[in-house]
Design an enzyme around this catalytic site. Structure first.
Site, PDB file in Angstrom:
ATOM      1  N   LYS A 135      54.285 -34.006 -21.519  1.00  0.00           N
ATOM      2  CA  LYS A 135      53.869 -32.674 -21.966  1.00  0.00           C
ATOM      3  C   LYS A 135      54.461 -31.594 -21.057  1.00  0.00           C
ATOM      4  O   LYS A 135      54.998 -30.576 -21.524  1.00  0.00           O
ATOM      5  CB  LYS A 135      52.342 -32.561 -21.950  1.00  0.00           C
ATOM      6  CG  LYS A 135      51.625 -33.380 -23.015  1.00  0.00           C
ATOM      7  CD  LYS A 135      50.108 -33.304 -22.801  1.00  0.00           C
ATOM      8  CE  LYS A 135      49.350 -34.153 -23.789  1.00  0.00           C
ATOM      9  NZ  LYS A 135      47.882 -34.126 -23.549  1.00  0.00           N
ATOM     10  N   SER A 191      47.380 -32.343 -18.742  1.00  0.00           N
ATOM     11  CA  SER A 191      46.443 -33.422 -18.455  1.00  0.00           C
ATOM     12  C   SER A 191      46.237 -34.245 -19.716  1.00  0.00           C
ATOM     13  O   SER A 191      46.308 -33.728 -20.828  1.00  0.00           O
ATOM     14  CB  SER A 191      45.120 -32.825 -17.979  1.00  0.00           C
ATOM     15  OG  SER A 191      44.289 -33.815 -17.420  1.00  0.00           O
ATOM     16  N   ASP A 192      45.995 -35.531 -19.524  1.00  0.00           N
ATOM     17  CA  ASP A 192      45.710 -36.387 -20.670  1.00  0.00           C
ATOM     18  C   ASP A 192      44.648 -37.407 -20.267  1.00  0.00           C
ATOM     19  O   ASP A 192      44.619 -37.860 -19.116  1.00  0.00           O
ATOM     20  CB  ASP A 192      46.975 -37.113 -21.144  1.00  0.00           C
ATOM     21  CG  ASP A 192      46.816 -37.648 -22.554  1.00  0.00           C
ATOM     22  OD1 ASP A 192      47.093 -36.894 -23.498  1.00  0.00           O
ATOM     23  OD2 ASP A 192      46.389 -38.808 -22.720  1.00  0.00           O
ATOM     24  N   VAL A 193      43.776 -37.735 -21.204  1.00  0.00           N
ATOM     25  CA  VAL A 193      42.695 -38.678 -20.939  1.00  0.00           C
ATOM     26  C   VAL A 193      42.789 -39.864 -21.888  1.00  0.00           C
ATOM     27  O   VAL A 193      42.953 -39.695 -23.099  1.00  0.00           O
ATOM     28  CB  VAL A 193      41.311 -37.998 -21.102  1.00  0.00           C
ATOM     29  CG1 VAL A 193      40.193 -39.014 -20.884  1.00  0.00           C
ATOM     30  CG2 VAL A 193      41.167 -36.841 -20.127  1.00  0.00           C
ATOM     31  N   GLY A 252      45.165 -38.532 -16.406  1.00  0.00           N
ATOM     32  CA  GLY A 252      46.461 -38.318 -15.772  1.00  0.00           C
ATOM     33  C   GLY A 252      46.756 -36.827 -15.776  1.00  0.00           C
ATOM     34  O   GLY A 252      46.769 -36.204 -16.844  1.00  0.00           O
TER      35      GLY A 252
END
Length: 196
Positions: free
Chosen positions: A55, A71-73, A108
């Protein structure tokens, strides 16, 4: 820091926007529009930081002189990677599946300084034992909090009393569980400012 350097949140998530606003900084929000499909054989632990990095780099292509925050979950339960339910029916299925089980959330987060061409990246891990959820609990939770756009139908910020039996983490900051680890983001932005 260069006054013209923009801070960009690489997300269209209302939850992440609300979190970043707590730092009282000016920022723009841009949706990265990447392919978020899981790679073949990819673990949730690997998927979250990969997507955050992807991203940031995608947004950097058209936004020089920026600090880009992404951010990624991902959530894993019984070796199954759980995504966003999208519908109330899918949310009910996921919640029934995770009832009385341990679920691990991986956040992350990637912060990219385009001027220095430097990436700051960290993985945050949260282990949660889920309460026993019956049909009535699940229906009440879904109708009250509408978690269809939340990973694993899990909304820590508003539904933890329904869901969480025990939370285990080494992280001092639980905002990563909501979508953006603010302590880390604040520290890195200040570090970038000091280096410019």
């Amino acid at each position: 820091m260069d006054k013209n350097k923009k801070i960009i949140l690489g997300s269209s998530s209302v939850f992440r926007k609300n979190l970043l606003e707590r730092l009282n900084i000016e920022f723009d929000s841009i949706s990265p529009n990447i392919n978020e499909d899981r790679l073949k054989g990819e673990s949730g632990k690997d998927m979250a930081p990969r997507l955050a990095n992807l991203k940031a780099k995608k947004i950097a292509n058209s936004n020089p002189n920026s600090i880009i925050i992404c951010s990624d979950v991902c959530a894993v339960c019984d070796d199954k990677v759980l995504g966003k339910p999208g519908t109330k029916e899918n949310a009910a299925k996921i919640l029934s599946f995770i009832s009385e089980k341990k679920i691990v959330f991986y956040n992350g987060t990637c912060i990219f300084d385009t001027v220095a061409n430097k990436t700051y990246q960290k993985l945050f891990t949260y282990e949660i034992l889920i309460n026993k959820l019956n049909k009535k609990n699940i229906e009440t939770y879904i109708n009250k909090f509408n978690p269809i756009h939340s990973t694993a139908a899990f909304k820590y910020e508003s539904g933890k009393e329904f869901l969480v039996k025990k939370l285990t983490t080494d992280e001092p900051d639980l905002t990563g569980l909501i979508g953006l680890p603010l302590y880390y983001v604040k520290d890195i932005i200040e570090l970038i400012k000091d280096n410019n």
